[in-house]
Design a protein around this motif. Structure first.
Motif, short mmCIF file in Angstrom:
data_model
loop_
_atom_site.label_atom_id
_atom_site.label_comp_id
_atom_site.label_asym_id
_atom_site.label_seq_id
_atom_site.Cartn_x
_atom_site.Cartn_y
_atom_site.Cartn_z
N LEU A 1 0.85 -1.19 0.00
CA LEU A 1 0.00 0.00 0.00
C LEU A 1 0.88 1.23 0.00
N LEU A 2 0.55 2.18 -0.87
CA LEU A 2 1.26 3.45 -0.83
C LEU A 2 0.46 4.37 0.09
N VAL A 3 1.11 4.87 1.12
CA VAL A 3 0.41 5.67 2.14
C VAL A 3 0.99 7.08 2.18
N GLY A 4 0.14 8.07 1.95
CA GLY A 4 0.56 9.48 2.11
C GLY A 4 0.13 9.97 3.48
N ASN A 5 1.08 10.11 4.37
CA ASN A 5 0.76 10.48 5.76
C ASN A 5 0.77 11.99 5.94
N LYS A 6 0.39 12.40 7.16
CA LYS A 6 0.31 13.82 7.55
C LYS A 6 -0.79 14.53 6.77
N GLY A 7 -1.89 13.83 6.55
CA GLY A 7 -3.00 14.42 5.82
C GLY A 7 -3.59 15.61 6.54
N ASP A 8 -3.34 15.73 7.83
CA ASP A 8 -3.88 16.88 8.58
C ASP A 8 -3.16 18.17 8.23
N LEU A 9 -1.96 18.05 7.66
CA LEU A 9 -1.19 19.25 7.31
C LEU A 9 -1.40 19.59 5.84
N ASP A 10 -2.65 19.70 5.45
CA ASP A 10 -2.96 19.90 4.04
C ASP A 10 -2.41 21.21 3.52
N GLU A 11 -2.34 22.20 4.40
CA GLU A 11 -1.85 23.52 3.96
C GLU A 11 -0.37 23.49 3.59
N LYS A 12 0.33 22.47 4.07
CA LYS A 12 1.76 22.39 3.75
C LYS A 12 2.02 21.35 2.67
N ARG A 13 1.02 20.97 2.05
CA ARG A 13 1.13 19.87 1.08
C ARG A 13 2.12 20.19 -0.05
N GLN B 1 -0.97 4.02 -9.35
CA GLN B 1 -1.55 3.35 -10.51
C GLN B 1 -0.46 2.65 -11.31
N ASP B 2 0.70 3.37 -11.50
CA ASP B 2 1.82 2.77 -12.22
C ASP B 2 2.20 1.43 -11.59
N TRP B 3 2.23 1.43 -10.27
CA TRP B 3 2.67 0.24 -9.57
C TRP B 3 1.56 -0.80 -9.43
N GLY B 4 0.35 -0.36 -9.62
CA GLY B 4 -0.76 -1.26 -9.45
C GLY B 4 -1.07 -1.52 -7.99
N VAL B 5 -0.94 -0.49 -7.18
CA VAL B 5 -1.23 -0.64 -5.76
C VAL B 5 -2.22 0.46 -5.37
N PRO B 6 -2.95 0.25 -4.23
CA PRO B 6 -3.85 1.32 -3.78
C PRO B 6 -3.06 2.46 -3.15
N TYR B 7 -3.66 3.66 -3.21
CA TYR B 7 -3.06 4.81 -2.52
C TYR B 7 -4.06 5.32 -1.50
N VAL B 8 -3.58 5.50 -0.25
CA VAL B 8 -4.45 6.01 0.82
C VAL B 8 -3.74 7.17 1.50
#
Lengths: 839, 201
Positions: free
Chosen positions: B120-132, B144-151
């Protein structure tokens, strides 16, 4: 609480001492809940730190391999673990950083360390350590096996995975070939071995042959036994070597010896410097310690050098001893100094008892000081006295002598209070063995007696000096002596206590005596300033002066003698003492009464009386007093009464408050009363005598005769004079002491009445007019003085009237008429008498 | 370590990978103990294991929280070998951490030698959206390239934390079931996979 469960570990592996965060559930509610923490079987409770019920931090122990983390809590018991910790021991190599010091010797021996393994059996290079296959995985895959070539449980797969997991297939194949070749070579026989090494074998044969040839050559030239020669050569070499080295060794030995000797000399340098140090006499303590050291070290030495030096030192030390002894006997010297000297003497093995000597010296010194002080002041006093040639200087000289005595007592006390504590402390040091001397217990009594003697001597001298009189300085001296008492707090001081008692008694006596003296001298202090007191008439300052004097003395007494110091006994327990004090007190009052008596002048010559004879109150005598005699007498009478009623009771109260033995003042009071009445009588007599004396001359003035015939026109002048004179007395008494008025005037009136009756009885013949006149006169006088007429006076008046021939009616009328006229005329003059009833 | 008590529930081994400081430990601790750790302390290698209920079935999850720092890159291989599923974490506020996921992916594939490893590809620190710094599209594209889910998750707010772990476990479970079928039914496939490995090497 359920048993603890460990579900997390951070990190999951590490060397011993790794800080491990253990996470889980039910890990206790506080630090003390945790009673066991075990990581890989090692107890880590000591380092465990409770953070929360989910978290504990601990340090791993020396356990090796994988193991559970078991937490035991007080309430939950022994727990379980879902995760495991792996402990490993780091091998410290020469290129690896380490927190601990690694002995270099070990790491230099490359071959001996385990890290270097045997050559790989496959002939391949070893892989880097980092890429090793995890051991636990291997263990899982091949249980009960290992990768050790020499082990029974050797597993080739394990070995390959462990060492060659990254090798390529070709490499492995090559390795296999290599291994196979090696095995094959082992299996072929000896022949094949020789075949393989023909050239080497041939070479060896050739060498052997050459060796044989050379050997035979040697046998020819040197004989069969060559060892002999070698032995000889070796022997020679040895001798040569010995010779060579002997020289060197001897030289070294010598050098060592010299160095030793130098060392010894250096070590004992102090012995050689000791004589000079003694010469300089700088620091006795250092010298003494060096000396005792030298004694210990060289006391039994056989070395001449040391012996010589030691004798020299001993001589010098003897000198020092002498000197110290001299110092010990020199006074004054401070206590510490003396103690030091005594200690030094003891250390120097002084023959005798320096401590006791010191004490004796000190005692003698105190005695000397006391006597010296006493004789010094005796001389001073003696030198003061001869000068007193003239009378007026006498008191001055006396005071100077007293001052001298006071100073003498002060100095004596100082000597005692400064020197005795020192002596006592020296004695205590001596008897407690503090001075490191052997002391004689028998001397303890002697010492105490000595101290007592010193004190006694001091007391004797003080008493002697004080015995000559100190007058006003008693309280001062008492204070000084008490100070000694304080200074000798820790020393038996009964003697001084007795002295203090003596001083207190003397003080009381003296102050009372002085007060009596001063009371006597109050006569000179009377200034005759009159103070009007509403109840007691006009008084002077005298009573209050006396009271003040008395109070001052008492307060001095209170502050000095009557104040009880510690351990001081009650002063007046002795009845004799009590009565003595009472006597002194009475003396004071007697003196006061005497003083009043003297001041009243009643016993003086008659001069003053004659001057004031019938004089007006405004008449001033030319005497030294600003007041005339009558006024003074009246003031004295007032003073008497005032003292009697006010001052004396007040003083009695003060006296009793001062905790002096209770005082009976009834005698002084009665004395005062009698003085007062004496004075009053005297006053009355002195006022009445002239008054009465003038009646007869005035009656017969101008050849007046009772027989003559005349017409009475009014009261005759002599009656008016009588009234006027009585008025004068009245005025004076009224002004000076109103309360005396009644007593004085009644007396006066009585005398006047008596005189009148006497005169009337003396008249032999009286005409009618005379009778009228006489009746008129006497009635007028009686009327005027009616207020102060006692029964006796009235009798006298009626006696007088009876003496006059009886009057007829007409005459009576005339008398009444004239009397009425007279009353009218005299109204103003008679008012003062009336005023009495008003006041 | 081959103790095998009979009724032991299934064990799923999850490995957290990703650069240093992206929140691997934070995610783990949030999942395990519902706590958010604010202070940063670099991880070496932490191990967690607990029982969870996955779709009504009690299973055990074993989480290996690895070190993100490059210092430990050499020992990762060993860890990766034992993993059955991977959470590849990056921080949406840090571009480099996103780039690094590529390397991690490659290393995992090399070690595991399996294209379809649960991942699973996980993008953490979703609470810091302003610093994205990493856009959603970017991340989704790579997944998608890797064929894995992204959360996208937030260890702080616990958003999607349970989801990533449970999703991964489901994948692992289905993967295991598939493997079992294969080994029970046709052992050949398994051999085939091994052969495949050889050719890659």
């Amino acid at each position: 609480m359920p048993p603890p469960v460990v579900t997390g570990i951070s990190p999951k592996e590490g060397p011993p001492g790794t800080r491990v965060t253990i996470r889980g559930e039910f890990l206790g509610n506080k630090q003390s809940d945790i009673i066991g923490v075990s990581i890989c079987g090692c107890d880590c409770l000591l380092s465990a730190e409770w953070k929360s019920p989910n978290k504990i931090i601990a340090r791993s122990g020396p356990g090796k391999g994988r193991g559970d983390i078991i937490i035991t809590t007080l309430t939950g018991g022994t727990g379980t673990s879902t995760v495991q910790f792996r402990g490993y021991h780091e091998a410290v190599g020469p290129l690896k950083e380490s927190a601990v010091w690694v002995e270099e010797v070990q790491s230099i021996g490359w071959g001996s360390t385990k890290s270097i393994q045997l050559d790989d059996p496959l002939g391949l290079s070893l892989e880097a350590n980092e890429n090793k296959f995890p051991e636990d995985d291997l263990q899982e895959m091949f249980p009960g096996c290992n990768g050790d070539l020499s082990s029974e449980n050797f597993s080739p797969c394990w070995f390959l995975l462990q060492n060659h997991s990254n090798s390529s297939f070709d490499d492995l194949r090559a390795g296999l070939a290599f291994l196979r070749r090696k095995v094959d070579s082992h299996q072929e026989g000896q022949l094949s071995f020789l075949k393989g090494n023909v050239s080497a074998v041939m070479e060896q044969l050739e060498v052997l042959e050459a060796l044989q040839v050379a050997f035979q050559k040697d046998v020819e030239s040197f004989g069969l036994d060559r060892t002999e020669k070698i032995v000889e050569a070796i022997k020679e070499c040895r001798n040569e070597g010995k010779m060579l080295f002997d020289g060197v060794l001897k030289g070294r030995e010598k050098a060592d010896r010299t160095r030793n000797a130098l060392g010894v000399l250096h070590r004992f340098k102090f012995l050689f410097t000791l004589p000079t140090a003694i010469q300089r006499k700088s620091d006795y303590d250092a010298i003494i310690s060096d000396y005792s050291r030298a004694q210990n070290l060289f006391g039994k030495t056989e070395v001449k050098l040391f012996k010589d030096v030691l004798t020299e030192v001993r001589l010098k030390v003897a000198e020092i001893k002498e000197e110290l002894k001299k110092k010990l006997h020199t006074m004054p010297s401070s206590l510490d100094n003396q103690k030091k000297i005594i200690r030094n003497l003891v250390q120097l093995e002084y023959e005798g008892d320096p401590g006791w000597e010191g004490i004796t010296v000190r005692m003698n010194f105190i005695m000397e000081q006391l006597n010296a002080c006493h004789s010094f002041y005796s001389e001073q006093i003696a030198s003061v006295k001869p000068k007193s040639g003239k009378r007026d200087k006498n008191s001055q000289d006396k005071q100077a002598a007293i001052n001298c005595r006071v100073e003498c007592i002060e100095d004596l006390c100082d000597i005692i209070s400064i020197l005795i504590p020192d002596l006592w402390s020296l004695g205590q040091s001596y008897f407690s063995g503090e001075l490191s001397t052997k002391f004689d217990q028998n001397k303890l009594d002697e010492f105490k007696a000595g101290v007592e003697n010193c004190l006694k001597e001091m007391c004797r001298l003080v008493r002697e000096v004080a015995g000559k009189g100190l007058t006003g300085s008693w309280p001062n001296c008492l204070q000084v002596v008490r100070a000694v008492l304080v200074a000798l707090k820790h020393i038996p001081h009964d003697t001084i206590l007795a002295l203090v008692q003596f001083f207190r008694i003397e003080c009381v006596k003296n102050i009372l005596l002085t007060t009596a003296e001063q009371t006597k001298r109050l006569v000179d202090k009377e200034d005759w300033v009159l103070i009007h007191d509403s109840t007691h008439g006009t008084i002077t300052h005298l009573p209050s002066l006396f009271e003040k004097l008395f109070n001052d003395s008492l307060s001095i007494l209170k502050e000095s003698a009557l104040k009880l110091g510690p351990k001081e006994a009650e002063l007046f327990s002795n009845p004799a003492m009590k009565s003595e004090v009472n006597e002194h007190a009475h003396a004071i009052f007697n003196n006061y009464i005497q003083c009043l008596d003297t001041l009243s002048d009643i016993n003086d010559d008659e001069q003053s009386m004659s001057v004031s004879q019938l004089a007006f109150p405004t008449f001033r005598t030319s005497l030294s007093h600003t007041l005339n005699w009558e006024d003074r007498v009246l003031a004295c009478i007032s003073n008497c009464r005032y003292s009697c009623e006010v001052t004396v009771p007040r003083m009695e109260k003060t006296w009793n408050e001062a905790e002096l033995p209770s005082l009976d003042l009834s005698k002084p009071t009665s004395d005062l009363r009698s003085l007062k009445s004496r004075l009053t009588a005297c006053y009355i007599e002195n006022r009445t005598d002239p008054l009465v004396g003038t009646v007869e001359p005035s009656m017969y003035i101008g050849q007046f005769e009772w027989e003559a015939d005349f017409t009475p026109v009014g009261v005759r002048p002599y009656a008016n004079e009588i009234i006027a004179n009585v008025l004068v007395v009245h005025a004076q008494v009224e002004r000076r002491c109103g309360w005396l008025k009644e007593e004085v005037l009644t007396e006066v009136v009585e005398t006047v009445a008596e005189e009148l009756s006497r005169l009337m009885l003396c008249v032999s013949h009286m005409s009618r007019a005379g009778a009228i006149q006489a009746t008129l006169d006497i009635t007028a006088v009686e009327h005027a003085l009616a207020k102060y007429t006692t029964t006796q006076a009235r009798n006298f008046f009626s006696e007088a009237l009876d003496a006059i021939p009886a009057l007829d009616e007409e005459s009576k009328k005339t008398v009444d008429k004239l009397l009425a006229e007279y009353k009218k005329k005299m109204y103003m003059q008679l008012l003062p008498f009336e005023a009495k009833s008003n006041s | 370590m081959s103790k095998k008590p009979a009724p032991q529930p299934a064990l799923h081994k999850v490995i957290m990978v990703g650069s240093g400081g992206v929140g691997k430990s934070a995610l783990t601790l949030q999942f395990m103990y519902d706590e958010f750790v604010e202070d940063y302390e670099p991880t070496k290698a932490d191990s967690y294991r607990k029982k969870v209920v996955l779709d009504g079935e009690e299973v055990q999850i074993d989480i290996l929280d690895t070190a993100g720092q490059e210092d430990y890159a050499a020992i990762r291989d060993n860890y990766f070998r034992s993993g059955e599923g991977f959470l590849c974490v990056f921080s949406i506020t840090e571009e480099e951490s996103f780039q690094a996921t590529q390397d991690f992916r490659e290393q995992i594939l090399r070690v595991k030698n399996d294209e379809n490893i649960p991942f699973l590809l996980v993008g953490n620190k979703g609470d810091l959206d302003e610093k994205r710094k990493v856009t959603l599209a970017e991340a989704q594209g790579r997944a998608q390239d890797w064929g894995v889910p992204y959360v996208e998750t937030s260890a702080k707010t616990r958003e999607n934390v349970d989801k990533v772990f449970f999703d991964l476990m489901r994948e692992i479970r289905s993967r295991k079931m598939e493997d079992n079928k294969m080994s029970n039914g046709r052992g050949k496939d398994r051999c085939k996979r091994k052969k495949l490995k050889c050719t890659i090497l």
